[in-house]
Structure formats: structure tokens, C-alpha cells
Design a protein around this motif. Structure first.
Motif, PDB file in Angstrom:
ATOM      1  N   PHE A  39      35.463  24.509  41.527  1.00 56.28           N
ATOM      2  CA  PHE A  39      34.689  25.390  40.614  1.00 56.28           C
ATOM      3  C   PHE A  39      36.043  25.616  39.404  1.00 56.28           C
ATOM      4  CE2 PHE A  39      33.994  29.389  38.440  1.00 56.28           C
ATOM      5  CZ  PHE A  39      32.400  29.164  37.969  1.00 56.28           C
ATOM      6  N   ARG A  40      35.418  25.342  38.464  1.00 60.21           N
ATOM      7  CA  ARG A  40      36.531  25.285  37.191  1.00 60.21           C
ATOM      8  C   ARG A  40      35.793  26.117  35.920  1.00 60.21           C
ATOM      9  NH1 ARG A  40      38.317  19.265  36.008  1.00 60.21           N
ATOM     10  NH2 ARG A  40      39.393  20.531  34.324  1.00 60.21           N
ATOM     11  N   LYS A  41      34.556  26.501  35.940  1.00 61.51           N
ATOM     12  CA  LYS A  41      33.850  26.654  34.935  1.00 61.51           C
ATOM     13  C   LYS A  41      34.257  28.442  34.541  1.00 61.51           C
ATOM     14  CE  LYS A  41      32.062  22.906  34.144  1.00 61.51           C
ATOM     15  NZ  LYS A  41      32.527  21.874  33.044  1.00 61.51           N
ATOM     16  N   ASP A  42      35.374  28.609  34.208  1.00 60.42           N
ATOM     17  CA  ASP A  42      35.769  30.053  34.023  1.00 60.42           C
ATOM     18  C   ASP A  42      36.825  29.786  32.821  1.00 60.42           C
ATOM     19  OD1 ASP A  42      38.018  29.548  35.320  1.00 60.42           O
ATOM     20  OD2 ASP A  42      37.383  30.560  37.022  1.00 60.42           O
ATOM     21  N   ALA A  43      37.302  31.261  32.510  1.00 60.85           N
ATOM     22  CA  ALA A  43      38.150  31.155  31.149  1.00 60.85           C
ATOM     23  C   ALA A  43      39.478  30.443  31.577  1.00 60.85           C
ATOM     24  CB  ALA A  43      38.313  32.447  30.838  1.00 60.85           C
ATOM     25  N   LEU A  44      39.740  30.240  32.826  1.00 65.29           N
ATOM     26  CA  LEU A  44      41.237  29.621  33.021  1.00 65.29           C
ATOM     27  C   LEU A  44      41.077  27.871  33.425  1.00 65.29           C
ATOM     28  CD1 LEU A  44      43.105  32.436  35.318  1.00 65.29           C
ATOM     29  CD2 LEU A  44      43.688  31.836  32.966  1.00 65.29           C
ATOM     30  N   GLY A  45      39.858  27.579  33.581  1.00 69.18           N
ATOM     31  CA  GLY A  45      39.621  26.429  33.733  1.00 69.18           C
ATOM     32  C   GLY A  45      40.309  25.761  35.042  1.00 69.18           C
ATOM     33  N   ASP A  46      40.980  24.676  34.946  1.00 68.75           N
ATOM     34  CA  ASP A  46      41.741  24.186  35.974  1.00 68.75           C
ATOM     35  C   ASP A  46      42.817  25.027  36.531  1.00 68.75           C
ATOM     36  OD1 ASP A  46      41.739  21.484  37.622  1.00 68.75           O
ATOM     37  OD2 ASP A  46      43.660  21.328  36.674  1.00 68.75           O
ATOM     38  N   ILE A  47      43.448  25.860  35.831  1.00 67.23           N
ATOM     39  CA  ILE A  47      44.291  26.705  36.346  1.00 67.23           C
ATOM     40  C   ILE A  47      43.808  27.679  37.321  1.00 67.23           C
ATOM     41  CG2 ILE A  47      46.269  28.349  35.774  1.00 67.23           C
ATOM     42  CD1 ILE A  47      46.684  25.323  35.140  1.00 67.23           C
ATOM     43  N   GLY A  48      42.787  28.062  36.798  1.00 67.76           N
ATOM     44  CA  GLY A  48      41.963  29.195  37.918  1.00 67.76           C
ATOM     45  C   GLY A  48      41.779  28.398  39.244  1.00 67.76           C
ATOM     46  N   ARG A  49      41.248  27.127  39.055  1.00 69.90           N
ATOM     47  CA  ARG A  49      40.872  26.161  40.114  1.00 69.90           C
ATOM     48  C   ARG A  49      42.094  26.046  41.205  1.00 69.90           C
ATOM     49  NH1 ARG A  49      40.602  21.035  42.059  1.00 69.90           N
ATOM     50  NH2 ARG A  49      41.945  20.247  40.114  1.00 69.90           N
ATOM     51  N   ILE A  50      43.308  25.843  40.534  1.00 65.14           N
ATOM     52  CA  ILE A  50      44.441  25.880  41.326  1.00 65.14           C
ATOM     53  C   ILE A  50      45.004  27.066  41.863  1.00 65.14           C
ATOM     54  CG2 ILE A  50      47.064  25.571  40.888  1.00 65.14           C
ATOM     55  CD1 ILE A  50      46.464  23.288  38.967  1.00 65.14           C
ATOM     56  N   ARG A  51      44.495  28.138  41.390  1.00 66.03           N
ATOM     57  CA  ARG A  51      44.865  29.354  42.193  1.00 66.03           C
ATOM     58  C   ARG A  51      44.122  29.614  43.360  1.00 66.03           C
ATOM     59  NH1 ARG A  51      47.679  33.533  39.279  1.00 66.03           N
ATOM     60  NH2 ARG A  51      49.331  32.830  38.098  1.00 66.03           N
ATOM     61  N   ARG A  52      42.427  29.063  43.017  1.00 60.36           N
ATOM     62  CA  ARG A  52      41.755  29.092  44.437  1.00 60.36           C
ATOM     63  C   ARG A  52      42.427  28.274  45.269  1.00 60.36           C
ATOM     64  NH1 ARG A  52      38.464  30.314  40.248  1.00 60.36           N
ATOM     65  NH2 ARG A  52      37.960  28.471  39.501  1.00 60.36           N
ATOM     66  N   GLN A  53      42.788  27.274  45.016  1.00 63.08           N
ATOM     67  CA  GLN A  53      43.432  26.302  46.001  1.00 63.08           C
ATOM     68  C   GLN A  53      44.617  27.225  46.885  1.00 63.08           C
ATOM     69  OE1 GLN A  53      44.910  22.846  44.021  1.00 63.08           O
ATOM     70  NE2 GLN A  53      42.687  22.315  43.405  1.00 63.08           N
ATOM     71  N   GLN A  54      45.540  28.044  46.223  1.00 65.58           N
ATOM     72  CA  GLN A  54      46.402  28.530  46.872  1.00 65.58           C
ATOM     73  C   GLN A  54      45.825  29.827  47.628  1.00 65.58           C
ATOM     74  OE1 GLN A  54      48.464  29.791  43.310  1.00 65.58           O
ATOM     75  NE2 GLN A  54      49.493  27.798  43.017  1.00 65.58           N
ATOM     76  N   TRP A  55      44.811  30.499  47.288  1.00 69.41           N
ATOM     77  CA  TRP A  55      44.176  31.334  48.066  1.00 69.41           C
ATOM     78  C   TRP A  55      43.551  30.869  49.299  1.00 69.41           C
ATOM     79  CZ3 TRP A  55      47.154  34.127  45.875  1.00 69.41           C
ATOM     80  CH2 TRP A  55      47.036  34.577  44.510  1.00 69.41           C
ATOM     81  N   PHE A  56      43.016  29.562  49.046  1.00 68.99           N
ATOM     82  CA  PHE A  56      42.237  28.909  50.286  1.00 68.99           C
ATOM     83  C   PHE A  56      43.386  28.723  51.219  1.00 68.99           C
ATOM     84  CE2 PHE A  56      41.060  25.048  52.015  1.00 68.99           C
ATOM     85  CZ  PHE A  56      39.670  25.019  52.486  1.00 68.99           C
ATOM     86  N   PHE A  57      44.551  27.947  50.787  1.00 68.41           N
ATOM     87  CA  PHE A  57      45.447  27.651  51.707  1.00 68.41           C
ATOM     88  C   PHE A  57      46.071  29.051  52.648  1.00 68.41           C
ATOM     89  CE2 PHE A  57      50.145  27.530  52.438  1.00 68.41           C
ATOM     90  CZ  PHE A  57      50.265  26.226  53.161  1.00 68.41           C
ATOM     91  N   ASN A  58      46.185  29.903  52.127  1.00 72.88           N
ATOM     92  CA  ASN A  58      46.230  31.351  52.997  1.00 72.88           C
ATOM     93  C   ASN A  58      45.394  31.502  53.907  1.00 72.88           C
ATOM     94  OD1 ASN A  58      48.754  31.515  51.488  1.00 72.88           O
ATOM     95  ND2 ASN A  58      48.150  33.447  50.365  1.00 72.88           N
ATOM     96  N   ALA A  59      44.223  31.387  53.188  1.00 74.18           N
ATOM     97  CA  ALA A  59      42.993  31.726  54.530  1.00 74.18           C
ATOM     98  C   ALA A  59      42.923  30.813  55.535  1.00 74.18           C
ATOM     99  CB  ALA A  59      41.632  31.660  53.512  1.00 74.18           C
ATOM    100  N   LEU A  60      43.298  29.606  55.384  1.00 72.04           N
ATOM    101  CA  LEU A  60      43.204  28.413  56.165  1.00 72.04           C
ATOM    102  C   LEU A  60      44.418  28.663  57.322  1.00 72.04           C
ATOM    103  CD1 LEU A  60      41.664  25.982  57.017  1.00 72.04           C
ATOM    104  CD2 LEU A  60      43.001  24.582  55.634  1.00 72.04           C
TER     105      LEU A  60
END
Length: 431
Positions: free
Chosen positions: A228-249
Motif C-alpha cells: 500500500f502506498r496511496k497516502d501522503a508519504l507514498g513509497d516512503i510510507g510503504r517502506i516504514r510499513r516494511q520496517q514495522w512488518f519486519f518487527n512483527a515477523l
């Protein structure tokens, strides 16, 4: 150490210049088994491998049976390399040529994983997929994720080496279909969704319908969260979610109910991974995770600005700040000690006010100057470092003595997405 060429006078919408070509070691592609094993280890720091004898033995037996090894179980206690290891991880977006996901498709995610000598620590740098660079062996600038489509992992590795002046020792590529299979096989992933996410693209087969709150995501939902990248931060927001995903995994794969499923996971992943790692190297990584404190992993996104010219979107990397991030997280350069008191911010939601005030007291007792800001909504708990002269050792020392900072992920944020003070900000979001 290679150094980036000096920043041009006018850097608007320009790619980073090429770096001198670097030689790299090449190995033949390993089997799917060792490929997926090492992907699990690098992506999720499976410390449990080193402690759970039943899982360790099952994995070892499976390696022996597939590779035809006559030497019995693989030894998981080998010393790790005395040299720094850099691994390029790529998540591949399979939109064409599904029969061979690693030919003609773009890399949807790119992580530079740097492991210190003897596995002392692990740092991770996210490279935005839209970064405007010179693709190796091509004469015009392009998005860095196109390198995989043009020439697979080898061209991606060469492009990263020439652009950032770092040696890549190994690569790992994982298709998005492999991610879906993996998450489904382990029984889903519990994670906090920071906001509602709705997006539909029938052409790409991507349908995202996620609501804010705690959820256990299945494979397709996990893919949607990451893409998902349809927000104000675009791809940078998506990268942040990858980092949170990493922690959860990482947290998920330490659960006993998931550990016993790992041999099953290995059997259903024959075509979704490509890497150049060997079984011997795999055993070294398995031994390394014994001593790695996963809460000490430091992450960063390469800083820059979005392009605003033309119809093609780019992420224009800032050469100076990018070099600082690489020096700090790859080469482990130590900045000179700060001569002034730390300027620290605390961002907190209303439900975390009591914790925020306790944190403020502890930080002030350590000599810091602290500012507090209340926000109605925040994403995930973390520590955001804005001043790159603040050393990781300083943050680690505070984590050891201040309970409210313990086990929080450290994120280098020189751009200041969550900035409440000059040096660093502690985000208390309640997740």
C-alpha cells in the motif's frame, strides 16, 4: 572506502552519479532449500534456531536429505566471518512471466542488510524503489527497481555497488507469491494497522481492504499491507510499513507454535526464492543469531525528496545524507562525542501520557533536555534519530537504563517525519 562524488550545485531531479565499478564474488545459485532457510534467518533473525533443538535438528536433517549430504547434521556453532557481510534483499513484484518470477519483473522492495564482523550487530538500509540512479551498463538514469527487470539480481547488485560504493557479498530475492505462501503457512501475522487502507487494482490483481487496529493478517492481506502506498508519504510510507512488518515477523517466529511449522514451510517454497548463499554460509548465519539482540537492529531509509517534474515519479536521493547513512550503518563510523546536552522529544498519544511523563523524568535524570508533544494518532512505537552525530552506542546505553526505551526499534530519520526535538524523538504510539 569509496566516497560519493560531490553533490552538484543544482541537484533538483538529478540521479546520484555513478561510482567506480567494484568487483564482487559470484557463486552458483543454491537450491531452493538453503535459499529459503537463509531468507528466514536474515529477514526475521531466527534466534530460536539456535535454542530449539527439535527445530534445529529437523532443519538440519532436511538439508542433508535434499543436498545428499553424508556428513550428518549441519553444525550450527561455526564462528561467523571476521569480515563485514553485506546482503542485498529484494522483494520481487511478479506482474509478468509468472513461470519465472525472477526474469523481467521489478524489485518492489530493496534492503541492504549489513552484518558487522563476527555477527556483532545487524543494520538495515531501505533503498526506495523509485530512487533515481544510473543503472549499471546503461547510459541513462532510471528507477533503481528497474535494474532487476533489466538483468535480474546480478544487475541489481552491480547497480547498488556502483551507486553507493559498497560491496555486496550475497543477494536474496523473494517473490510476492512466496511471501503470501510463507505467511499462510505459519498461520498468519499479528500486526497493528496504523490506519484504514483501501486500494483496488484489478489489472495488477491487488485488492487492499484493511482497517485500523490489531489484526492477524493472512498472506494476501500481508502483501497488501506491504504494498500500500496511496497516502501522503507514498513509497516512503510503504517502506516504514516494511520496517514495522519486519518487527512483527521477528516476534511471530519466536512463538513455539510457529517454530514447529518451519520444516513444513521449507517444503512448500520450491520456486519463490533465488540466492547465491551456500549451506556452509547458512550454518554461519544460524550460529550468528545466537548472539544478536534483535532490539539492537538499527534501520534507516535513504533520505531524499520526491520529484515534482514530469509524469514519472522519482525519489531524488540526497548525496550527502545518503553517504552519512552508509558511513554509519554499513561502515560503522563513530561520530565524535557530543559536547552539548541531548535534545530529546517525546511524541505520545493521550493513552500513553503517564508513560511519557515517566520517560521524561528518566531522560532528564540522564542530563537530556526534553520536549513533550501530544498527538491524537501515531503509528508505531520507535526511537527516531534525527541528528546523525548521535551515536548508536548512546541510544543503546539509554535503552539499558530507561525502561520506557527498552526494546524499541531505532530508526534513523534525518528528514524528520516524526521530529519533536533536534537530536532524537521517542514515539509512544501504544503499538
Amino acid at each position: 572506502m569509496n566516497k560519493m562524488l560531490e553533490k552538484p550545485v543544482n541537484t533538483y531531479n538529478k540521479p546520484l552519479p555513478r561510482m567506480p565499478k567494484r568487483r564482487r564474488k559470484t557463486n552458483g545459485a543454491g537450491s531452493f532449500l538453503r535459499s529459503f532457510l537463509i531468507t528466514l534467518i536474515v529477514l526475521t533473525s531466527l534466534a530460536a534456531f539456535a535454542y530449539r533443538s527439535d527445530v534445529k535438528n529437523a532443519v538440519s536433517d532436511l538439508i542433508a536429505s535434499v543436498t545428499g549430504s553424508k556428513a550428518g547434521r549441519v553444525e550450527f556453532n561455526l564462528p561467523f566471518s571476521p569480515r563485514r557481510q553485506n546482503i542485498l534483499f529484494m522483494g520481487v513484484d511478479v506482474v509478468s512471466n509468472a513461470q519465472d518470477p525472477f526474469k523481467g519483473n521489478r524489485s518492489d522492495a530493496m534492503l541492504l542488510i549489513s552484518i558487522a564482523p563476527y555477527g556483532k550487530d545487524i543494520n538495515i538500509i531501505s533503498i526506495p524503489r523509485d530512487s533515481k540512479v544510473y543503472i549499471a551498463n546503461r547510459n541513462k538514469p532510471d528507477k533503481i527497481n528497474h535494474a532487476f527487470a533489466y538483468g535480474g539480481p546480478d544487475l541489481s547488485v552491480k547497480t547498488v555497488e556502483e551507486t553507493f560504493g559498497v560491496r555486496i557479498d550475497h543477494y536474496i530475492a523473494l517473490s510476492n507469491e512466496g511471501l503470501i505462501k510463507f505467511i499462510d503457512t505459519i498461520g498468519g501475522l499479528p500486526i497493528y494497522i496504523e490506519k484504514d487502507m483501501y486500494y483496488h487494482d484489478s489489472t495488477a490483481g491487488l485488492h487492499i481492504e484493511l482497517t485500523q487496529g490489531e489484526h492477524v493478517l493472512n498472506g494476501e492481506q500481508a502483501e497488501g499491507y506491504l504494498r500500500f502506498r496511496k497516502d501522503a508519504l507514498g513509497d516512503i510510507g510503504r517502506i516504514r510499513r516494511q520496517q514495522w512488518f519486519f518487527n512483527a515477523l521477528m516476534a511471530r517466529l519466536k512463538e513455539p507454535s510457529v517454530l514447529v511449522k518451519l520444516p513444513e514451510v521449507l517444503k512448500v517454497m520450491p520456486k519463490y526464492i533465488k540466492t547465491d548463499l551456500s549451506v556452509y554460509e547458512l550454518s554461519q548465519y544460524a550460529a550468528m543469531v545466537k548472539s544478536v539482540d534483535t532490539s539492537s537492529i538499527q534501520v534507516a531509509t535513504l533520505p531524499g525528496t520526491p520529484s515534482t517534474k514530469g509524469i514519472v515519479s522519482y525519489w531524488i536521493l540526497d548525496p550527502d545524507k545518503t553517504q552519512e547513512i552508509i558511513n554509519k550503518l554499513v561502515y560503522r563510523d563513530k561520530p565524535a562525542p557530543l559536547t552539548e546536552a541531548l535534545s530529546v522529544g517525546i511524541l505520545y498519544t493521550p493513552s500513553r501520557e503517564a508513560v511519557a511523563r515517566e520517560l521524561k523524568t528518566h531522560l532528564e535524570q540522564s542530563g537530556a533536555i526534553v520536549k513533550m508533544q501530544n498527538r491524537s494518532r501515531l503509528t508505531h512505537d520507535h526511537i527516531a534519530i534525527h541528528n546523525l552525530d548521535v551515536s548508536g552506542d548512546t541510544i543503546d546505553s539509554l535503552k539499558k537504563t530507561i525502561p520506557e526505551m527498552k526494546e524499541k526499534q531505532t530508526v534513523y530519520d534525518p528528514v524528520g517525519f516524526n521530529k519533536a526535538a533536534k537530536d532524537f524523538t521517542v514515539v509512544l504510539a501504544g503499538s
